[in-house]
Design a protein around this motif. Structure first.
Motif, short mmCIF file in Angstrom:
data_model
loop_
_atom_site.label_atom_id
_atom_site.label_comp_id
_atom_site.label_asym_id
_atom_site.label_seq_id
_atom_site.Cartn_x
_atom_site.Cartn_y
_atom_site.Cartn_z
N ASP A 72 -39.54 30.83 -30.46
CA ASP A 72 -39.21 30.98 -29.06
C ASP A 72 -38.07 30.03 -28.71
N VAL A 73 -37.07 30.56 -28.00
CA VAL A 73 -35.97 29.75 -27.50
C VAL A 73 -35.89 29.97 -25.99
N VAL A 74 -35.73 28.89 -25.25
CA VAL A 74 -35.63 28.98 -23.79
C VAL A 74 -34.17 28.85 -23.38
N ILE A 75 -33.69 29.81 -22.59
CA ILE A 75 -32.33 29.76 -22.03
C ILE A 75 -32.44 29.26 -20.60
N LEU A 76 -31.82 28.12 -20.32
CA LEU A 76 -31.80 27.56 -18.98
C LEU A 76 -30.38 27.74 -18.44
N LEU A 77 -30.22 28.65 -17.49
CA LEU A 77 -28.90 29.05 -17.00
C LEU A 77 -28.67 28.48 -15.60
N GLU A 78 -27.64 27.66 -15.49
CA GLU A 78 -27.27 27.06 -14.21
C GLU A 78 -25.94 27.63 -13.74
N PHE A 79 -25.83 27.91 -12.44
CA PHE A 79 -24.60 28.44 -11.85
C PHE A 79 -23.86 27.32 -11.12
N GLN A 80 -22.55 27.28 -11.32
CA GLN A 80 -21.72 26.29 -10.63
C GLN A 80 -20.46 26.96 -10.09
N SER A 81 -20.16 26.71 -8.81
CA SER A 81 -18.90 27.16 -8.24
C SER A 81 -17.95 25.99 -8.04
N GLY A 82 -18.44 24.77 -8.27
CA GLY A 82 -17.61 23.58 -8.20
C GLY A 82 -17.91 22.67 -9.37
N VAL A 83 -16.98 21.77 -9.68
CA VAL A 83 -17.15 20.84 -10.80
C VAL A 83 -18.07 19.70 -10.37
N LEU A 113 -45.85 22.17 -30.16
CA LEU A 113 -44.49 21.67 -30.03
C LEU A 113 -43.74 22.44 -28.95
N LEU A 114 -42.80 21.78 -28.31
CA LEU A 114 -41.95 22.41 -27.30
C LEU A 114 -40.90 23.29 -27.95
N PRO A 115 -40.49 24.37 -27.30
CA PRO A 115 -39.45 25.24 -27.87
C PRO A 115 -38.07 24.61 -27.72
N PRO A 116 -37.14 25.00 -28.57
CA PRO A 116 -35.75 24.57 -28.37
C PRO A 116 -35.18 25.21 -27.10
N VAL A 117 -34.23 24.51 -26.48
CA VAL A 117 -33.65 24.95 -25.20
C VAL A 117 -32.15 25.13 -25.36
N LEU A 118 -31.64 26.22 -24.79
CA LEU A 118 -30.19 26.43 -24.68
C LEU A 118 -29.79 26.14 -23.24
N PRO A 119 -29.28 24.95 -22.93
CA PRO A 119 -28.81 24.65 -21.57
C PRO A 119 -27.41 25.22 -21.39
N LEU A 120 -27.26 26.14 -20.46
CA LEU A 120 -26.01 26.89 -20.32
C LEU A 120 -25.53 26.83 -18.87
N VAL A 121 -24.32 26.36 -18.67
CA VAL A 121 -23.71 26.31 -17.34
C VAL A 121 -22.70 27.43 -17.23
N PHE A 122 -22.88 28.28 -16.22
CA PHE A 122 -21.91 29.35 -15.94
C PHE A 122 -21.10 28.91 -14.72
N ALA A 156 -23.96 23.81 -22.95
CA ALA A 156 -22.87 24.74 -23.25
C ALA A 156 -22.26 25.22 -21.94
N LEU A 157 -20.98 25.49 -21.94
CA LEU A 157 -20.25 25.87 -20.73
C LEU A 157 -19.56 27.21 -20.91
#
Length: 357
Positions: A72-83, A113-122, A156-157
């Protein structure tokens, strides 16, 4: 563009597993999700509650079963309109809250065990993303004996405005089409991208994804023009334009469309007022028609200014309400090219200018 406006459309899109899969496989270097079935994607509750009496409303979180690795892999997707310079710190916090929530819900592996996470900023802001992607860059360099104990986090960005355009044009996915619509100049939007989107709508059943794409389209118009009704997919025709659009931006072209439609509204109001005056055939009727026509001119000018510059300042609104029709007509005509309220009304408008410039 506010964060709320940015989130509205993209939250709706990435509530669908096919859009999340297209985002990761088409716009990141990660190959882990290539060919993974949509049934392997499971939406995760994004309301994280910490030990303290506070909660964070997360953006979009998906848990994906990678069959080949039975992982299992968790995708954590965050939205940004500013830096956000502290994005790495924020992501460190979000990942921690997510993992804490998984522990509380007993959603761990058989080995606990905890799953690996893909932290992704869009990110879809215009300025280039300049924030550190590594938490260590936000920390003071520690003494050597403490270095191994410092927190670590990377993300990741996806920087939408700096995507490779050749690769984007070669991508046939729906998400790539939507990105092209947002990033292209308006002639390409009219000639190629909107017809392709119309085709997708005609050939796609009425599903939740179809509804979400429509919500994205409305949010796009809101972000770029502050008018969700300005440009309808059912009536988008390049032939409606009588100006050279080749070198104009989305915003400039949409403003011109608004102004052209406003002029049509004025002409319609003028004809209706003249028809009423002729029908009544009296001085009172003619006077009433002229008054209604003047009201229409004032209303249309205010609408144009609101679209181009934001909320109309009270003193400017008062000036419009006290002006004659000939002066209003001149302002409407000059508003097409005026860059600011001050340029349109003269230097005396500068102290009361507000909104976008």
């Amino acid at each position: 563009m506010t964060t709320q406006q940015h989130d509205l459309g993209y939250r709706a899109l990435f509530a669908h597993p096919e859009m999340v899969r297209e985002l990761v496989t088409g716009f990141t270097a990660f190959k882990l999700f290539d060919g993974v079935a949509l049934s392997a994607f499971e939406r995760v509750n994004a309301d994280y509650v910490s030990e303290r009496p506070s909660a964070r409303q997360g953006d979009v979180v998906w848990r994906v079963r990678i069959a080949e690795h039975v992982l299992d892999v968790v995708i954590l997707l965050e939205f940004q309109s500013g830096v956000d310079r502290c994005m790495a710190l924020r992501m460190h916090t979000y990942v921690g809250l997510l993992c804490q929530d998984l522990v509380k819900r007993h959603q761990l592996s058989p080995e606990l065990l905890l799953p690996p996470v893909l932290p992704l900023v869009f990110y879809n802001g215009v300025p280039a993303w300049s924030a550190p992607k590594e938490l260590a860059e936000l920390l003071t360099a520690p003494p050597a004996e403490l270095a191994a104990l410092q927190p670590s986090q990377r993300y990741a960005l996806i920087d939408q405005w700096r995507l490779d355009r050749a690769a984007l044009d070669a991508n046939d996915d729906l998400l790539a089409l939507l990105f092209r619509i947002e990033l292209s100049r308006f002639p390409d939007v009219l000639k190629t991208h909107v017809p392709a989107l119309k085709t997708w709508f005609r050939t796609t059943p009425l599903t939740s994804l179809r509804t979400s794409v429509w919500a994205w389209w409305k949010a796009l118009l809101e972000r770029k023009t502050h008018n969700t009704q300005l440009f309808n997919l059912d009536s988008a025709e390049e032939g409606d334009m009588d100006v050279d659009l080749a070198t104009l931006t989305w915003d400039e072209q949409m403003q011109i469309m608004a102004e052209q439609r406003a002029l049509v509204q004025i002409e319609k109001a003028t004809q209706e007022a003249a028809a009423r005056a002729m029908a009544e055939g009296t001085a009172q009727g003619r006077a009433q028609g002229k008054a209604e026509e003047l009201i229409a001119f004032r209303s249309v000018l205010k609408n144009i200014l609101r679209i181009k510059f934001g909320e109309v300042p009270p003193l400017v609104s008062q000036r419009i309400d006290q002006s004659a029709q000939a002066e209003l007509a001149g302002w409407i005509e000059r508003s097409i090219s005026a860059p600011t309220l001050a340029a349109l009304f003269g230097d005396d408008a500068a102290p009361v200018q507000a909104g976008r410039t």
